[in-house]
Write a protein that holds these residues in place. Structure first.
Motif, PDB file in Angstrom:
ATOM      1  N   VAL A 127       0.829  -1.210   0.000  1.00 34.69           N
ATOM      2  CA  VAL A 127       0.000   0.000   0.000  1.00 34.69           C
ATOM      3  C   VAL A 127       0.863   1.258   0.000  1.00 34.69           C
ATOM      4  CG1 VAL A 127      -1.735   1.323   1.272  1.00 34.69           C
ATOM      5  CG2 VAL A 127      -1.899  -1.162   1.166  1.00 34.69           C
ATOM      6  N   SER A 128       1.923   1.280   0.789  1.00 30.11           N
ATOM      7  CA  SER A 128       2.744   2.495   0.882  1.00 30.11           C
ATOM      8  C   SER A 128       3.430   2.801  -0.457  1.00 30.11           C
ATOM      9  CB  SER A 128       3.767   2.391   2.007  1.00 30.11           C
ATOM     10  OG  SER A 128       4.647   1.309   1.801  1.00 30.11           O
ATOM     11  N   VAL A 129       3.889   1.789  -1.157  1.00 29.36           N
ATOM     12  CA  VAL A 129       4.498   1.998  -2.475  1.00 29.36           C
ATOM     13  C   VAL A 129       3.446   2.524  -3.451  1.00 29.36           C
ATOM     14  CG1 VAL A 129       5.571   0.816  -4.438  1.00 29.36           C
ATOM     15  CG2 VAL A 129       6.311   0.288  -2.105  1.00 29.36           C
ATOM     16  N   HIS A 130       2.256   1.952  -3.386  1.00 31.61           N
ATOM     17  CA  HIS A 130       1.159   2.369  -4.251  1.00 31.61           C
ATOM     18  C   HIS A 130       0.800   3.843  -4.008  1.00 31.61           C
ATOM     19  CE1 HIS A 130      -2.678   2.273  -6.379  1.00 31.61           C
ATOM     20  NE2 HIS A 130      -3.253   2.741  -5.282  1.00 31.61           N
ATOM     21  N   VAL A 131       0.656   4.239  -2.760  1.00 35.38           N
ATOM     22  CA  VAL A 131       0.300   5.627  -2.421  1.00 35.38           C
ATOM     23  C   VAL A 131       1.401   6.581  -2.865  1.00 35.38           C
ATOM     24  CG1 VAL A 131      -0.139   7.220  -0.501  1.00 35.38           C
ATOM     25  CG2 VAL A 131      -1.265   4.985  -0.547  1.00 35.38           C
ATOM     26  N   LEU A 132       2.653   6.195  -2.664  1.00 34.71           N
ATOM     27  CA  LEU A 132       3.771   7.040  -3.113  1.00 34.71           C
ATOM     28  C   LEU A 132       3.765   7.196  -4.632  1.00 34.71           C
ATOM     29  CD1 LEU A 132       6.656   5.889  -0.761  1.00 34.71           C
ATOM     30  CD2 LEU A 132       5.428   8.062  -0.717  1.00 34.71           C
ATOM     31  N   LYS A 133       3.398   6.137  -5.335  1.00 39.30           N
ATOM     32  CA  LYS A 133       3.312   6.207  -6.802  1.00 39.30           C
ATOM     33  C   LYS A 133       2.239   7.214  -7.218  1.00 39.30           C
ATOM     34  CE  LYS A 133       2.221   3.366 -10.832  1.00 39.30           C
ATOM     35  NZ  LYS A 133       1.827   2.032 -11.300  1.00 39.30           N
ATOM     36  N   ILE A 134       1.098   7.187  -6.562  1.00 42.23           N
ATOM     37  CA  ILE A 134       0.020   8.121  -6.885  1.00 42.23           C
ATOM     38  C   ILE A 134       0.433   9.544  -6.540  1.00 42.23           C
ATOM     39  CG2 ILE A 134      -2.320   8.845  -6.232  1.00 42.23           C
ATOM     40  CD1 ILE A 134      -3.088   5.926  -6.152  1.00 42.23           C
ATOM     41  N   ILE A 135       1.056   9.738  -5.395  1.00 38.39           N
ATOM     42  CA  ILE A 135       1.528  11.073  -5.012  1.00 38.39           C
ATOM     43  C   ILE A 135       2.522  11.600  -6.028  1.00 38.39           C
ATOM     44  CG2 ILE A 135       2.888  12.336  -3.289  1.00 38.39           C
ATOM     45  CD1 ILE A 135       1.496  10.556  -1.157  1.00 38.39           C
ATOM     46  N   ASN A 136       3.390  10.734  -6.507  1.00 43.23           N
ATOM     47  CA  ASN A 136       4.361  11.135  -7.529  1.00 43.23           C
ATOM     48  C   ASN A 136       3.663  11.604  -8.802  1.00 43.23           C
ATOM     49  OD1 ASN A 136       6.047  10.055 -10.099  1.00 43.23           O
ATOM     50  ND2 ASN A 136       7.419  10.922  -8.540  1.00 43.23           N
ATOM     51  N   MET A 137       2.629  10.891  -9.228  1.00 43.97           N
ATOM     52  CA  MET A 137       1.886  11.295 -10.431  1.00 43.97           C
ATOM     53  C   MET A 137       1.189  12.636 -10.212  1.00 43.97           C
ATOM     54  SD  MET A 137       0.292   7.831 -12.077  1.00 43.97           S
ATOM     55  CE  MET A 137       0.027   6.850 -10.608  1.00 43.97           C
ATOM     56  N   LEU A 156      -8.884  10.183  -4.943  1.00 45.04           N
ATOM     57  CA  LEU A 156      -8.213   9.360  -5.953  1.00 45.04           C
ATOM     58  C   LEU A 156      -7.451   8.213  -5.312  1.00 45.04           C
ATOM     59  CD1 LEU A 156      -6.874  11.992  -8.490  1.00 45.04           C
ATOM     60  CD2 LEU A 156      -8.442  10.120  -8.965  1.00 45.04           C
ATOM     61  N   ILE A 157      -6.766   8.486  -4.233  1.00 41.65           N
ATOM     62  CA  ILE A 157      -6.011   7.435  -3.542  1.00 41.65           C
ATOM     63  C   ILE A 157      -6.966   6.377  -2.994  1.00 41.65           C
ATOM     64  CG2 ILE A 157      -4.555   6.923  -1.532  1.00 41.65           C
ATOM     65  CD1 ILE A 157      -3.211   9.697  -2.044  1.00 41.65           C
ATOM     66  N   LEU A 158      -8.035   6.818  -2.323  1.00 43.69           N
ATOM     67  CA  LEU A 158      -8.981   5.873  -1.737  1.00 43.69           C
ATOM     68  C   LEU A 158      -9.685   5.043  -2.805  1.00 43.69           C
ATOM     69  CD1 LEU A 158     -10.509   8.075   1.107  1.00 43.69           C
ATOM     70  CD2 LEU A 158      -8.843   6.212   1.323  1.00 43.69           C
ATOM     71  N   GLN A 159     -10.032   5.657  -3.931  1.00 41.41           N
ATOM     72  CA  GLN A 159     -10.714   4.929  -4.999  1.00 41.41           C
ATOM     73  C   GLN A 159      -9.799   3.936  -5.700  1.00 41.41           C
ATOM     74  OE1 GLN A 159     -12.564   7.769  -7.598  1.00 41.41           O
ATOM     75  NE2 GLN A 159     -13.820   8.630  -5.954  1.00 41.41           N
ATOM     76  N   SER A 160      -8.511   4.130  -5.571  1.00 43.16           N
ATOM     77  CA  SER A 160      -7.578   3.207  -6.221  1.00 43.16           C
ATOM     78  C   SER A 160      -7.345   1.939  -5.394  1.00 43.16           C
ATOM     79  CB  SER A 160      -6.234   3.903  -6.464  1.00 43.16           C
ATOM     80  OG  SER A 160      -5.545   4.086  -5.241  1.00 43.16           O
ATOM     81  N   LEU A 161      -7.874   1.922  -4.187  1.00 40.76           N
ATOM     82  CA  LEU A 161      -7.710   0.763  -3.298  1.00 40.76           C
ATOM     83  C   LEU A 161      -8.781  -0.278  -3.601  1.00 40.76           C
ATOM     84  CD1 LEU A 161      -7.009   2.663   0.044  1.00 40.76           C
ATOM     85  CD2 LEU A 161      -5.339   1.716  -1.565  1.00 40.76           C
ATOM     86  N   PRO A 162      -8.458  -1.548  -3.415  1.00 39.26           N
ATOM     87  CA  PRO A 162      -9.474  -2.585  -3.647  1.00 39.26           C
ATOM     88  C   PRO A 162     -10.581  -2.520  -2.590  1.00 39.26           C
ATOM     89  CG  PRO A 162      -7.390  -3.569  -2.916  1.00 39.26           C
ATOM     90  CD  PRO A 162      -7.170  -2.084  -3.063  1.00 39.26           C
ATOM     91  N   ASP A 163     -11.701  -3.162  -2.888  1.00 34.80           N
ATOM     92  CA  ASP A 163     -12.860  -3.142  -1.974  1.00 34.80           C
ATOM     93  C   ASP A 163     -12.529  -3.697  -0.608  1.00 34.80           C
ATOM     94  OD1 ASP A 163     -14.417  -2.014  -3.946  1.00 34.80           O
ATOM     95  OD2 ASP A 163     -15.213  -3.941  -4.650  1.00 34.80           O
ATOM     96  N   SER A 164     -11.527  -4.532  -0.507  1.00 35.06           N
ATOM     97  CA  SER A 164     -11.164  -5.106   0.797  1.00 35.06           C
ATOM     98  C   SER A 164     -10.677  -4.029   1.776  1.00 35.06           C
ATOM     99  CB  SER A 164     -10.078  -6.183   0.610  1.00 35.06           C
ATOM    100  OG  SER A 164      -8.912  -5.595   0.083  1.00 35.06           O
ATOM    101  N   PHE A 165     -10.361  -2.838   1.307  1.00 30.23           N
ATOM    102  CA  PHE A 165      -9.927  -1.764   2.199  1.00 30.23           C
ATOM    103  C   PHE A 165     -11.082  -0.952   2.730  1.00 30.23           C
ATOM    104  CE2 PHE A 165      -5.904  -2.790   0.409  1.00 30.23           C
ATOM    105  CZ  PHE A 165      -4.965  -2.396   1.333  1.00 30.23           C
ATOM    106  N   ALA A 166     -12.294  -1.232   2.287  1.00 31.83           N
ATOM    107  CA  ALA A 166     -13.474  -0.485   2.730  1.00 31.83           C
ATOM    108  C   ALA A 166     -13.648  -0.686   4.212  1.00 31.83           C
ATOM    109  CB  ALA A 166     -14.710  -0.927   1.991  1.00 31.83           C
TER     110      ALA A 166
END
Length: 166
Positions: A127-137, A156-166
């Motif tokens: 998750v942390s790598v994913h969030v950093l990637k989005i922040i970079n974009m 945008l960050i929250l919507q990019s997470l799978p439903d299991s993070f709800a």
């Protein structure tokens, strides 16, 4: 030499860096109180019998335009200098540069935003790598003069997470 002019020395226009170069040029021009040259229309030639005030205002504009052109040309690579040294006004130079390089920025904004809006975290990814990637974009888009407010960034960050993070 104005200490702000070193900003332009370090940020020579090569073409693809147009947005960054323009931001730095505006900083220098505003410090010299001539930034208005890039924002205002070129004045019409003076009519016969122009008042002293009109003549003084027109001469001031001509001097400020020449200084702006000098800053612009001095902060370009040699190839671009040759292309623009005979162009009439600073505004003419800017408009032509925007036609050439503004479109590249538009294409870059499109490609980055497409990637940003399509990015999804897979279940096994970090998750942390994913969030950093989005922040970079998001930061790359901001560098291309495309800003989003903090709420949209978070969404945008929250919507990019799978439903299991709800």
């Amino acid at each position: 030499m104005n200490p702000f002019s070193t900003i332009l020395e370090k940020n020579t226009l090569t073409g693809p860096n147009f947005i960054d170069w323009l931001r730095n040029l505006r900083i220098v021009l505003n410090s010299e109180k001539i930034g208005y040259i890039l924002e205002t229309l070129v004045p019409n030639p003076l009519p016969e019998g122009a008042t002293e005030l009109q003549q003084t205002t027109f001469r001031k504009w001509e001097e400020d335009d020449m200084q702006t052109r000098c800053y612009m040309l001095a902060s370009m690579n040699n190839e671009l200098q040759r292309q623009y040294e005979k162009m009439g006004t600073a505004k003419d130079i800017l408009l032509h540069l925007q036609e050439l390089y503004g479109e590249q920025s538009r294409i870059a904004r499109y490609e980055i935003s497409k990637e940003l809006f399509r990015t999804r975290l897979t279940e096994e990814a970090d998750v942390s790598v994913h969030v950093l990637k989005i922040i970079n974009m998001i930061e790359r888009l901001e560098n291309l003069d495309f800003s989003m407010d903090a709420n949209l960034q978070t969404d945008l960050i929250l919507q990019s997470l799978p439903d299991s993070f709800a």
